[in-house]
Structure formats: structure tokens, C-alpha cells
Design a protein around this motif. Structure first.
Motif, PDB file in Angstrom:
ATOM      1  N   LEU A  28       0.753  -1.115  -0.023  1.00 22.06           N
ATOM      2  CA  LEU A  28      -0.184   0.115  -0.108  1.00 22.06           C
ATOM      3  C   LEU A  28       0.937   1.152   0.153  1.00 22.06           C
ATOM      4  O   LEU A  28       0.467   2.236  -0.790  1.00 22.06           O
ATOM      5  N   ALA A  29       2.044   1.401   0.883  1.00 26.21           N
ATOM      6  CA  ALA A  29       2.825   2.431   0.999  1.00 26.21           C
ATOM      7  C   ALA A  29       3.320   2.946  -0.541  1.00 26.21           C
ATOM      8  O   ALA A  29       3.290   4.113  -0.734  1.00 26.21           O
ATOM      9  N   PHE A  89       1.763   3.056  -3.007  1.00 22.24           N
ATOM     10  CA  PHE A  89       0.557   3.771  -3.958  1.00 22.24           C
ATOM     11  C   PHE A  89       0.292   5.213  -3.026  1.00 22.24           C
ATOM     12  O   PHE A  89      -0.691   5.669  -3.416  1.00 22.24           O
ATOM     13  N   GLY A  90       1.273   5.254  -1.970  1.00 24.37           N
ATOM     14  CA  GLY A  90       0.791   6.562  -1.113  1.00 24.37           C
ATOM     15  C   GLY A  90      -0.244   6.524  -0.215  1.00 24.37           C
ATOM     16  O   GLY A  90      -0.693   7.545   0.302  1.00 24.37           O
ATOM     17  N   ALA A  91      -0.726   5.128   0.068  1.00 28.32           N
ATOM     18  CA  ALA A  91      -1.837   5.038   1.078  1.00 28.32           C
ATOM     19  C   ALA A  91      -1.183   4.699   2.231  1.00 28.32           C
ATOM     20  O   ALA A  91      -0.252   3.981   2.246  1.00 28.32           O
ATOM     21  N   ARG A  92      -1.839   5.150   3.472  1.00 28.17           N
ATOM     22  CA  ARG A  92      -1.309   4.823   5.016  1.00 28.17           C
ATOM     23  C   ARG A  92      -2.115   3.660   5.358  1.00 28.17           C
ATOM     24  O   ARG A  92      -3.338   3.752   5.283  1.00 28.17           O
ATOM     25  N   LEU A  93      -1.473   2.811   6.065  1.00 25.45           N
ATOM     26  CA  LEU A  93      -2.243   1.616   6.498  1.00 25.45           C
ATOM     27  C   LEU A  93      -2.296   1.550   7.900  1.00 25.45           C
ATOM     28  O   LEU A  93      -1.187   1.634   8.831  1.00 25.45           O
ATOM     29  N   TYR A  94      -3.399   1.628   8.450  1.00 27.28           N
ATOM     30  CA  TYR A  94      -3.588   1.360  10.161  1.00 27.28           C
ATOM     31  C   TYR A  94      -4.222   0.179  10.483  1.00 27.28           C
ATOM     32  O   TYR A  94      -5.254  -0.195   9.814  1.00 27.28           O
ATOM     33  N   ASP A 142       2.303 -10.301  15.277  1.00 25.47           N
ATOM     34  CA  ASP A 142       1.648 -11.116  14.615  1.00 25.47           C
ATOM     35  C   ASP A 142       1.294 -10.404  13.195  1.00 25.47           C
ATOM     36  O   ASP A 142       0.890 -11.154  12.050  1.00 25.47           O
ATOM     37  N   CYS A 143       1.816  -9.216  12.951  1.00 24.27           N
ATOM     38  CA  CYS A 143       1.108  -8.318  11.965  1.00 24.27           C
ATOM     39  C   CYS A 143       2.304  -7.901  11.118  1.00 24.27           C
ATOM     40  O   CYS A 143       3.506  -7.743  11.499  1.00 24.27           O
ATOM     41  N   ILE A 144       1.877  -7.710   9.774  1.00 21.88           N
ATOM     42  CA  ILE A 144       2.758  -7.216   8.770  1.00 21.88           C
ATOM     43  C   ILE A 144       2.978  -5.601   9.239  1.00 21.88           C
ATOM     44  O   ILE A 144       2.412  -5.280  10.212  1.00 21.88           O
ATOM     45  N   SER A 145       3.730  -4.985   8.729  1.00 19.72           N
ATOM     46  CA  SER A 145       4.202  -3.427   8.979  1.00 19.72           C
ATOM     47  C   SER A 145       3.098  -2.485   8.916  1.00 19.72           C
ATOM     48  O   SER A 145       2.615  -2.339   7.655  1.00 19.72           O
TER      49      SER A 145
END
Lengths: 116, 119, 97, 97, 119, 116
Positions: free
Chosen positions: E70-71, E73-78, E93-96
Motif C-alpha cells: 500500500l505504501a 501507492f501513497g496510501a497509509r495503512l492502520y 503477528d502483523c505485517i508492518s
């Protein structure tokens, strides 16, 4: 042994059709009979125009089950309400009434329902 | 092909999903084909038996009326009482049905060949 | 008017209402439509949470047409019809469903 | 083998598992597939209920392929793959979903 | 037409429903069109960030990999931390991703013009 | 004011399309703009062959909204995966890409999502 399925959800939206496919394939490989009645959105799993680049083709998977001996019928009234016609569905399958569903229930030793 | 007994288990509230309505269409069909049919309303499905439904403003048909006719088709209609109670509804709030406990529901399941779920 | 939290699925069958209840702040509205109008009857945990929210200034509404369809009712001041629902959407900055 | 109770929807988002837990009796199996394999992590109320059921002789199973898809795992003796699922259906008198 | 900021709120677990996968397709499209996009995983949506997904036997693509990009594409993941914790999962347990509280989620909602929910 | 909708469920199966119709009709009557993007099963709400004896016709209701000025587009990729073609959908609507959805979001003052 004859195994029956009621499938009420459509392709790609829900995993139900995948679960049914993986089970039915194995039952057929064991020499069992498989009957499937597609109800409500389930009728869309038969849409022969499904194109799924880089993904599994669910109509193709239904067609594979038919070739392997499964009997699959879609509810005609559900199809009518959803704009799906007999000409739109894959070979070897049909749109049918509740009488077929009723016969499937009579034939089956085990019956599974997949809905929402 | 021997005759089969089936239970139709309706687990969804009317109108939000077509489930309870489509379940009715299927069960009327089966009952008409001579399949002995028990209909059980459980979980949100108990709302199907709730009196005073008025879905006309939504352009939909009243399921209360549809399910009231079940006896005419030889199908028996049951409401799972713990589901009804959990939803804050009383027996008097319902159309004419038989109310059943977990134990009775379990017995009914053991009486039938297949359980067809509309969830 | 700030945010409108829209709950559409049964509060007895689904836990989706909980996120709305966590996020709603004074000035926001939580509106129950479709099968979510069953919220008038609970579950108990929801009733308690809604009471708390209302005491802080969160508004709670039920859609009249969806209540009527299911034979349910709610206190008059908490019931809006489709015209009121339209106004609520107009007045809200964002709709979170 | 008696009845097979099949749970397909997430045990965190839906309450559908509760009916299976109420009805299952010694000899029955409760099998979690699709998003319902999240049941390995709860909620707590479910974990407690499953523990009780297992102590009375109810069998609890999770579908391997659905666990793996979601990066989840369960104790080996409670995991069945599709072939085992097929056998479970064969052996069960009725399937309740 | 002024530029808009949107939040894509993913509330369903991967694979059982196509929701998380279809949400990804939509959000990549929006981010590519220059719409400033926050992606929030809440409720069962947190499973999207769970490491070790292996859906190959189901014939499906791994969403863990998709959302990891996602990064680019300039989108932030929360990830909504209370949802993660409730599901018995740990940050490790999670991805970054960035983990957020109710308060921070509320702030993010106030920053955007529209919240698009995939439930 | 411009009001946008994302609708992800199909006709008859879920009440979502009804809710969206009842809202959109009222917004249009007030002179507002309405934009609707149909995603996943939502594309089936445009199926022009829908026949619904003794019931509301949802494709007809979508057509009514179009006549009253609503812009309605279905996701082309979703349609392709479901076997629905451009020729199958009601007049005045189209299958389109995410670029259209993106433009709708830019135009809208309020946006509502309806899913599962």
C-alpha cells in the motif's frame, strides 16, 4: 451415498461456492452422487459469461463438477428476479422449480445448506 | 426414493435480507410436494412470527401473513422460545405458533432426515 | 452536526454496532436502520451503552419505516422517517457505516 | 456419529455459533470452517462454552485449509483437512448449519 | 472539484467474503487517481494484516502481500488495536502497519472528507 | 449538494438497494445531485432482464432514478467476474472503472456505503 447442497450465495462474493466445490469434487472422486440446488444469488454461479483473469473461474469449476457427474440446477424464479436467463447458464445445468429441489432432498443421504 | 422429513430452520429477521421470504417460498414448495416439513424460527428468525408487521412503505409483502398460512400446507410452525425471549418479545406478541425449548428443538432435529437452514 | 454512524445489521446477530458505539462522540448521531432497528430491544449490553452515549450528548435514532415493517416501536423523539433521515444525512459531515 | 453442527461465519462478528453451542450433545461434532475458524481465538465466551462441550463428549474441529488461509492454527487433534471434512459429513446423520 | 481525502474502512476477514480483496482493488484505484487515502483495518478486518496467510489451497491470492504494497501507492495503512487485541492477536503477528486507538481512529475520521466502508 | 452511494449488494437478496432507492429519490426531489457506484453484487441491480411478478421491480426503480437525474455506474471488473455484460444493463447506465468512482468521490458532499 448421495450428497446434496443448497447454495444461496453468488460467485466471488462469498467463499460458500468454493467450499461446496471442494467438498463436491471429493465426494464425486469417491464415486458418490452429488446434487446441488442453487437458490437466490446462488444461480449466478452458473453464469457462462464469467471471465476471471488471474483468478479461479467459478463457472468453470461448476462445469467441472457437472462433467464429473454432479447434477446442478438453479431456481428458475430466483433467476427471473435477477435477470438471468436459461441461455445465460453453463451447459449441462438448467433452471428448475422447487419440484427438483424436493426430489433432490428425497434422493440425498446427507444435505448441507450454505447461506449468508 | 423414500419419503423424507425435513426441518426448515429460519434464522434471519424479515425484510433486511430476503432470507425469511425466500425460505417461505421454498418451504411452501416442499410441503406441496408431499415432504413432511417442520418450520422452526430461531435467532432473528423469530421476528417472522412477530405481530403487527407493516412493510408496505418498503414496497414489500407481509411475511406474518405468509407464515400464518403454513398449517394449510401441512407444515408445522415452531418458535424457539429462548431466541424470542432474548429479543425482548413475548409469546403474546406472536402469531399462532408452538413455542419450543432447546430440548424440544433438539428432539425435532432428531426426528427429521435433513435440516435446511435459511440463515 | 458532526458524524452520522449508520448501523444496518441486526444488533442480535452481529457485533457491527460496537464500533459505532466506541467511536460516537457528543454531537454525533447513531442511526439504526434495516434489521438494526431490532436495537430497540437490545441486547442488554447495547441498551446500556446507548444510555451512556445519550447522557453525554450523542443522539440515537431509529428509522420509522424499518421499525413499522418489523412490528417494532421506539420512543417518538427517537424515531425519524425517510424525510428525517435525508435531513440527517444533509446535516452530518460524514457518514460512517 | 450423530449430528454435525457447521459454523461458517466469524465468531467475533456474528452470534450464529451460539445456537450450535446450545444444541450440540455428546456424540455430536461442532466444525468451524471459512471465517468461523477465527473461533480458535475466541471470543472468550465461546472458548469457555467449547471447553464445557468437549468435556461432555462433543467433538470440536477446525478446517485446516481455512485455518492456513488466515495464518491461524489449532491443536493438531482438532484439525481436519478437506478429506477429513468429507468423512465427517459421511459419518454424521444430519448437518445443521 | 477539489481534491478529497478518504478513509477506506475494512471490517471483514479475508477469504470468507471477498470484501477485503475487493476493498483492496478499489483503494488501489483511488490512490492511483490521486485521492489521498487512509486505509483502516478494524473488527475482523485486522486479519488482513495477519502474517503467515496461505490461501493457495483455496485457489485464492494472498491479501497479506497485496496490503503490504500500500505504501507504494501513497496510501497509509492502520490497524485498530482494540480490534486486534480482542481477536487474540499481537502487534508482532502483523505485517508492518501503524496501530491506532479509538481516539486516533476518531481523529483520522475527522481528517477525511468521506469514509468508505467495506464491511 | 451532491450525494454519493457505494452499493455492494444485489437485488432482492438484501434491503440495501431499497434503502438507497428511497434515499436517492428524496434527494433528487430536493434538487440535489445523486451519484451511485455499484460494486461487487451491486452490478446486478442494473440487470434489465429482471422480471418480478407481484413484487417491486428493482431494475425499474434504478431506471426511475436515472430518469430523475441520478448518475449510476457499475464496476466493469465486478460485472466481468459475474458474467454481466454492457448489453445486459438498463438504459442510461454504464459499466465503468474505478476512475469514475474516484470522480464521484470528488464531486460528493456526502457519501454512504452499503455492504454486507
Amino acid at each position: 451415498m448421495t450428497i446434496g447442497f443448497l447454495l444461496r450465495t453468488g460467485p466471488y462474493t462469498s467463499q460458500n461456492v468454493d467450499t461446496v466445490y471442494h467438498l463436491a469434487k471429493r465426494f464425486l472422486a469417491k464415486g458418490y452422487q452429488v446434487r446441488m440446488f442453487l437458490y437466490e444469488d446462488g444461480v449466478f454461479n452458473l453464469a457462462k459469461e464469467i471471465q476471471s483473469p488471474q483468478e479461479r473461474n467459478l463457472a468453470g469449476m461448476m462445469a467441472e463438477l457437472v462433467r464429473k457427474g454432479a447434477k446442478i440446477r438453479g431456481c428458475g424464479t430466483c433467476a427471473k428476479f435477477r435477470g438471468l436467463k436459461m441461455a445465460d447458464i453453463i451447459e449441462g445445468t438448467k433452471l428448475a422449480g422447487i419440484v427438483v429441489f424436493s426430489n433432490y432432498l428425497k434422493e440425498c443421504d446427507r444435505f448441507l445448506s450454505f447461506g449468508f | 426414493m423414500e419419503a423424507k422429513k425435513v426441518m426448515i430452520l429460519i434464522r434471519s429477521a424479515p425484510y433486511g435480507m430476503a432470507t425469511a421470504g425466500e425460505g417461505f417460498r421454498a418451504l411452501i414448495g416442499l410441503a406441496s410436494m408431499g415432504i413432511q416439513t417442520h418450520v422452526v424460527l430461531a435467532d432473528d428468525g423469530v421476528l417472522v412470527a412477530h405481530k403487527g408487521q407493516a412493510p408496505e412503505a418498503l414496497g414489500m409483502h407481509k411475511l406474518e401473513d405468509a407464515y400464518s398460512q403454513l398449517a394449510d400446507f401441512g407444515a408445522r410452525l415452531y418458535v424457539h422460545l429462548p431466541s424470542l425471549t432474548k429479543r425482548g418479545l413475548l409469546k403474546d406478541d406472536c402469531i399462532s405458533v408452538e413455542f419450543i425449548s432447546d430440548e424440544k428443538l433438539r428432539e425435532l432435529i432428531f426426528e427429521v432426515d435433513h435440516v435446511i437452514t435459511f440463515n | 452536526m458532526e458524524n452520522l454512524y449508520l448501523v444496518t445489521r441486526s444488533t442480535f446477530e452481529r457485533t457491527a454496532w460496537q464500533l459505532a458505539a466506541r467511536l460516537a462522540k457528543p454531537g454525533d448521531t447513531v442511526c439504526f436502520i434495516q434489521d438494526a432497528v431490532l436495537a430497540v430491544n437490545g441486547p442488554k449490553e447495547l441498551r446500556g451503552k446507548l444510555g451512556e452515549l445519550e447522557s453525554t450528548g450523542v443522539s440515537v435514532k431509529y428509522l420509522a419505516e424499518d421499525l413499522a415493517a418489523r412490528g417494532l416501536s421506539a420512543p417518538q423523539e427517537k424515531v425519524i422517517n425517510y424525510d428525517g433521515f435525508v435531513e440527517l444525512i444533509e446535516k452530518s459531515k460524514r457518514i460512517v457505516s
